[in-house]
Enzyme design. Structure first.
Site, PDB file in Angstrom:
ATOM      1  N   GLN A 349     -12.064 -22.508  47.119  1.00 13.15           N
ATOM      2  CA  GLN A 349     -12.976 -21.376  47.162  1.00 13.15           C
ATOM      3  C   GLN A 349     -13.746 -21.459  48.463  1.00 13.15           C
ATOM      4  O   GLN A 349     -14.246 -22.533  48.807  1.00 13.15           O
ATOM      5  CB  GLN A 349     -13.950 -21.452  45.984  1.00 13.15           C
ATOM      6  CG  GLN A 349     -14.651 -20.169  45.681  1.00 13.15           C
ATOM      7  CD  GLN A 349     -13.882 -19.308  44.681  1.00 13.15           C
ATOM      8  OE1 GLN A 349     -13.662 -19.704  43.556  1.00 13.15           O
ATOM      9  NE2 GLN A 349     -13.443 -18.127  45.111  1.00 13.15           N
ATOM     10  N   THR A 518     -16.236 -26.107  41.970  1.00 10.42           N
ATOM     11  CA  THR A 518     -15.211 -26.782  41.166  1.00 10.42           C
ATOM     12  C   THR A 518     -14.097 -25.796  40.842  1.00 10.42           C
ATOM     13  O   THR A 518     -13.498 -25.834  39.785  1.00 10.42           O
ATOM     14  CB  THR A 518     -15.867 -27.418  39.922  1.00 10.42           C
ATOM     15  OG1 THR A 518     -16.979 -28.209  40.363  1.00 10.42           O
ATOM     16  CG2 THR A 518     -14.927 -28.341  39.164  1.00 10.42           C
ATOM     17  N   HIS A 519     -13.857 -24.886  41.788  1.00  7.34           N
ATOM     18  CA  HIS A 519     -12.831 -23.868  41.594  1.00  7.34           C
ATOM     19  C   HIS A 519     -11.543 -24.304  42.265  1.00  7.34           C
ATOM     20  O   HIS A 519     -11.099 -23.700  43.234  1.00  7.34           O
ATOM     21  CB  HIS A 519     -13.323 -22.518  42.102  1.00  7.34           C
ATOM     22  CG  HIS A 519     -14.633 -22.106  41.473  1.00  7.34           C
ATOM     23  ND1 HIS A 519     -15.437 -21.127  41.982  1.00  7.34           N
ATOM     24  CD2 HIS A 519     -15.267 -22.572  40.369  1.00  7.34           C
ATOM     25  CE1 HIS A 519     -16.526 -20.995  41.217  1.00  7.34           C
ATOM     26  NE2 HIS A 519     -16.438 -21.876  40.233  1.00  7.34           N
ATOM     27  N   ASN A 520     -10.968 -25.394  41.751  1.00  6.13           N
ATOM     28  CA  ASN A 520      -9.695 -25.896  42.267  1.00  6.13           C
ATOM     29  C   ASN A 520      -8.602 -25.157  41.518  1.00  6.13           C
ATOM     30  O   ASN A 520      -8.533 -25.237  40.289  1.00  6.13           O
ATOM     31  CB  ASN A 520      -9.561 -27.393  41.982  1.00  6.13           C
ATOM     32  CG  ASN A 520     -10.822 -28.164  42.336  1.00  6.13           C
ATOM     33  OD1 ASN A 520     -11.786 -28.161  41.573  1.00  6.13           O
ATOM     34  ND2 ASN A 520     -10.825 -28.811  43.465  1.00  6.13           N
TER      35      ASN A 520
END
Lengths: 590, 446
Positions: A349, A518-520
């Site tokens: 992101q 934490t937008h993996n």
């Protein structure tokens, strides 16, 4: 080798977070015998998130009390194919959760739908701007599912979570006060928008004056008491400011605990085990199906084989990909030849923001909640002329704040000493007087950004760690620089006394230390072609038809929005395909 | 003189004979209230449903124990009574009981062999059970409940309560006639009311907590013809509130709210706590819609006088901050302003207001209101104090499965704090109950 084999189940669910809980509920209603395996501990609002224990920023905000412990599980990171990756030994850039509820307990609650063009990004770019604007090495794809198809599932998710918001487009009719650029939805949000903080109002006024279209950010923080389709209940949010990184003390943030689990636990055909870490999905001799999973029972030290007819991979996106790689399900992706699929198209992101300091304003930052804020989508993917601007992507922009926590949210203007008397004075002077405007932007997928097994490092079970190869690319940096220009323009009209911007700029390299998001996403991506995707449009493995892989690992590139909305909608979408089609005749659905 | 002694001697002899008769002559057992065919069988689920309505599990299943295997301690003013094993285990349970013996236990309080059960077993109420319910339950316990070999502790009360023959005397005085008869023609003629009356007076045994106990510890009222019936009782130091007064919550609430309270453990005003949470968890949540409506209709039918209006609740369609804007009462305004707060008010703001809000109204079905809350304003303060100290949990029910929990504040608040806080709660938002003292809190703190 397994030291114990347990009785067979119809379904084994790996990970009891959002998608595991949704699938558990949907399939328990079909009467199937289900076991969910969760590697972490059991958690509930009381006692784990109860007031005042959970309002401990040091324990949970800084020392990551609810997160995955790198000593037990982590991955290695490098920037490019020539480097040797090193382990991510201290959480920073991203914070995978563990335990029952997963990251669904410690998120902020931003709950968006993708725009229709994002789900068919490659086709949209080619049709609208021509294939030649896609830069060398960029590997964007269509998802294989359309916004119209997903709409009922988004709707179900939002009503299950009790989202607070204002619709902008109901069946094609633009709604005053909502997001006019959203794709059509079938009805209004289940709850009215959260009440705004002062900074969000200031931002909205400024944006409105410039001709933009501010609207309340859709929030999984309940604005009022709410009961969902399972009879589960949320209490009204009290704006305590301890949302992201914390479990909600007030039953106000949508989480598996507040929205699903007590209803699911009543089902006699559903059970779950904690401290049970799945080591491998076991394949049948012919490789066409999975026979179950082997997991490590932390309490007894046993390796247990759990046979099951259906294996639902519902762990965090990165862990999904790791498990597939370890289990040999799907061909690992090779960035040199471009062949193989597992690990392909990892993306992240692109975020940035501008802080504004006002001597004469008081924002009471301690009053906040995870998703409160006013956003604009005037620079979203569907609104930008990629050919003209020279990048592919977009961002939503928000003014507002989630809290004013004493450690992590104590912001001082640039030039302030980082400790001592000078810092104290500045903190005292500016704590109440700072607001920010943030850009939450897309990140495209690239040929050399991917996940595979690390050749050097192993975990406590002796399994290779997963290796992340990732760096920022010009396209996305151009996008964020474009957003910087737009945000600073808005900020200047608000006449702050001081301003400070933080955006990736040309030459910025990916830094795993500071928190970003934490937008993996990606690595086990969905699609309609087995050569370029791990799972089909029903999230079913192309290789083993009784393995379904949920979560943001399915995204072929990241959207400009937070990932929970689409991953929840896709979970309901996949559950429907399993219930209505697959169970009658287990087979590849495509 | 001699004749006087002779008379005295004769009286003593007579007394001894009477006493021996009380102790040794078997009591007459109540006959079935209805003759059912010998091969009568309950419909599938009928026995379990009758058991649910009678809430056998509440006492006969110990916390964490196997269903109906007994061992739960029932605290009574006479001492601890241990609930027995009622699984069909032949050695330690009721596996050897005949139907007549089973019926005798339910309606006469007499175990096989003639031993008198303590009236903790609510045979005062179960006397009203229909023969079909008794037969259905007998079938359920004999055929559907797994036998569990579990010898529970013998109840050993101190003298004179260990002399069980005394219960026979008590029974003569305390027990009404057996078999359910609606108390008025109006109730008898209305099928719904009659069903509701049966559920309340019979299996539901509501009076065992909600009616006061009289001088001999019998229920002060077993039907609405008695003024004391369901007019409030005390259990474990907690109030079992009045259900019939025109101002009682059970009367001011709408039928829908009362039904929600009974079947889901929560409604727009409040939530169940204490023993009532167990009644909802083990029994009331299983009521069919029809039975729940009947129970509610009967309870509203037996109101004393014109039912008053329920306390107002804020417009639930608004967001919580907008709801707070509507408050106009002095307590709400003072808390919102936050100036010159008393110790109790400050403690409320620091510990309670996040959920129960400055308007004391909480949130419908989630956070109970503090104003007009029967637990908060009860004469018996233990319920409120215990809730503040140790928290509360709503039972998981089919329609509202979430076990919403209030954490306990025992670690955080001193006796003095709790007293100040509880006193504020009992006097804020128009509440007019008496203050709580440190000594009150000390007595409850474990």
């Amino acid at each position: 080798m397994a030291t114990r084999t347990d009785p067979k189940k119809d379904v084994v669910i790996l990970g009891l977070g959002w998608t595991g809980a949704i699938l558990g509920m949907e399939l328990a209603n079909e009467g199937l015998e289900i076991l969910a395996l969760e590697r972490g501990e059991d958690r509930d609002t009381v006692p784990d998130f109860q007031y005042p224990g959970v309002i401990d920023e040091l324990k949970y905000g800084i020392r990551y009390g609810f997160m995955q412990k790198p000593s037990k599980m982590t991955l290695t990171v490098r920037h490019n194919l020539d480097q040797t990756a090193l382990p991510y030994r201290h959480l920073g850039s991203f914070l995978p959760g563990d335990g029952v509820g997963g990251a669904g307990i410690h998120w902020n609650g931003h709950t968006w739908r993708t725009q229709d063009v994002e789900l068919r990004l490659k086709s949209y770019v080619e049709e609208t701007f021509g294939a030649d604007i896609i830069p060398e090495g960029m590997q964007i794809q269509d998802w294989g599912v359309t916004q119209e198809e997903l709409e009922p599932y988004y709707d179900r998710l939002e009503y299950m979570m009790g989202i607070s918001g204002k619709a902008g487009n109901i069946n094609g009719e633009i709604q005053e006060g909502g997001n006019p650029f959203e794709s059509p939805r079938s009805r209004e949000y289940p709850n009215p928008p959260l009440d705004n903080t002062y900074d969000a109002e200031l931002f909205a006024d400024a944006a409105r004056k410039m001709g933009y279209h501010p609207f309340p950010r859709p929030a999984a923080n309940a604005s009022r008491a709410y009961t969902n389709e399972y009879g589960m209940q949320l209490g009204p949010c009290n704006y305590c400011g301890f949302c992201e990184r914390f479990g909600c003390l007030n039953y106000s943030k949508a989480s598996p605990q507040t929205c699903i689990l007590d209803a699911l636990k009543r089902k006699p055909n559903f059970s779950y085990k904690t401290h049970s870490e799945v080591l491998k999905i076991e394949k049948a001799a012919d490789g066409k199906t999975a026979t179950g999973v082997t997991y490590y029972d932390e309490k007894t030290g046993d390796e247990v084989f759990q046979p099951a007819d259906l294996v639902l991979v519902c762990t965090f996106a990165l862990n999904n990909v790791h498990l597939l790689l370890l289990s040999g399900i799907g061909q690992p992706y090779d960035p040199v030849t471009g062949e193989g699929v597992v690990g392909r198209n990892y993306s992240y992101q692109m975020t940035g923001g501008t802080a504004l300091y006002f001597k004469d304003k008081n924002f009471n930052p301690f009053i906040g909640t995870g998703s409160v804020g006013m956003s604009i989508d005037d620079f979203s993917i569907g609104q930008i002329d990629f050919a003209k601007e020279g990048f592919i992507g977009g961002s939503y922009i928000t003014g507002g704040h989630t809290g004013g926590r004493p450690i992590g949210q104590m912001s001082t203007p640039p030039g302030t000493p980082s400790w001592g008397k000078g810092w104290k004075e500045a903190a005292g002077e500016w704590y109440l007087k700072k607001m920010s405007i943030g850009s939450h932007g897309s990140n495209m997928s690239y040929r050399d950004c991917y996940l595979d097994l690390d050749p050097t490092y192993t975990d406590r079970h002796g399994r290779p760690l997963m290796r992340m190869t990732f760096n920022w690319k010009d396209n996305d940096i151009k996008m964020t620089q474009f957003m910087k220009g737009k945000i600073e323009e808005i900020a200047e009209t608000m006449s702050p006394d001081k301003m400070a911007s933080g955006y990736k700029k040309e030459g910025s390299e990916y830094d795993v230390r500071p928190y970003q998001s934490t937008h993996n996403v990606g690595g086990a991506i969905m699609g309609t072609d087995p050569k370029t995707s791990v799972i089909n449009r029903y999230l079913q493995s192309w290789d083993c038809h009784n393995v379904f892989v949920m979560g943001a690992s399915a995204y072929p590139q990241n959207t400009q929005y937070n990932p929970t909305g689409p991953l929840g909608a896709l979970a309901y979408w996949a559950a429907d395909a399993i219930r209505k089609d697959y169970l009658k005749d287990p087979r590849p659905l495509m | 003189m001699k004749s006087y002694l002779r008379i005295l001697g004769a009286l003593v002899c007579l007394g001894i004979i009477v006493l021996l008769a009380i102790i040794f002559v078997p009591p007459q057992l109540t006959k079935p209230s209805e003759q059912l065919a010998a091969d009568w069988k309950p419909a599938p689920g009928q026995g379990e449903y009758a058991m649910r309505m009678a809430d056998c599990a509440a006492c006969h299943t110990a916390e964490g124990g196997k269903p109906f295997a007994g061992g739960r301690a029932i605290e009574s003013p006479m001492g601890t009574i241990w609930a027995t094993n009622i699984t069909p285990d032949k050695e330690t349970g009721i596996g050897n009981w005949s139907l007549d013996e089973f019926r005798a236990a339910l309606v006469d309080g007499i175990a096989p062999g003639g031993e008198h059960l303590y009236p903790a077993m609510p045979y005062e109420n179960y006397r009203n059970l229909s023969e079909t319910d008794i037969r259905a339950m007998y079938d359920y316990f004999m055929n559907e409940v797994p036998a569990v070999n579990n010898a529970v502790e013998e109840t050993a009360l101190s003298f004179p309560f260990n002399q069980r023959w005394g219960i026979r005397l008590w029974n003569w005085v305390a027990l009404g006639s057996s078999g359910f008869k609606p108390e008025t023609d109006a109730i008898a003629k209305d099928r719904q009311l009659a069903r509701g009356a049966y559920l309340v007076q019979g299996p539901g045994h509501c009076a065992s907590c909600h009616s006061p106990r009289n001088l001999i510890m019998a229920e002060g009222g077993t039907s609405s013809q008695d003024d004391g019936f369901l007019s409030s009782g005390v259990i474990g130091g907690w109030a079992a509130p009045d259900l019939r007064g025109a101002n009682a919550p059970a009367q001011t609430w709408s039928a829908a709210d009362l039904k929600a309270y009974l079947t889901t453990g929560r409604n727009a005003h409040t939530a169940v706590a204490g023993e009532m949470a167990l009644a909802v968890k083990d029994s009331l949540q299983y009521m069919t819609d029809e039975d729940a409506d009947a129970m509610v209709a009967y309870l509203h039918h037996i109101a004393k006088g014109e039912r008053l209006a329920a306390p107002s609740i804020p417009d639930q369609s608004l967001s919580a901050p907008r709801q707070l804007d509507q408050a106009t009462d002095a307590t709400s305004l003072k808390l919102a302003k936050g100036v010159g707060l008393s110790e109790g008010e400050l403690l409320y703001m620091d510990n309670c207001a996040a959920c129960h809000l400055t308007n004391g109204k909480g949130a419908a079905e989630v956070f109970p209101a503090m104003s007009d809350n029967s637990l908060v304003v009860a004469d018996e303060k233990a319920g409120l104090i215990e809730t503040i100290l140790y928290g509360a949990e709503m039972p998981s029910t089919a329609k509202r499965p979430e076990k919403l929990k209030m954490p306990g504040f025992a670690e955080r608040l001193s006796d003095k704090d709790v007293a100040a806080l509880a006193s504020f709660l009992r006097q804020g938002w128009g509440n007019t109950a008496g203050a709580v003292t440190e000594a009150d809190v000390k007595a409850v703190r474990k």
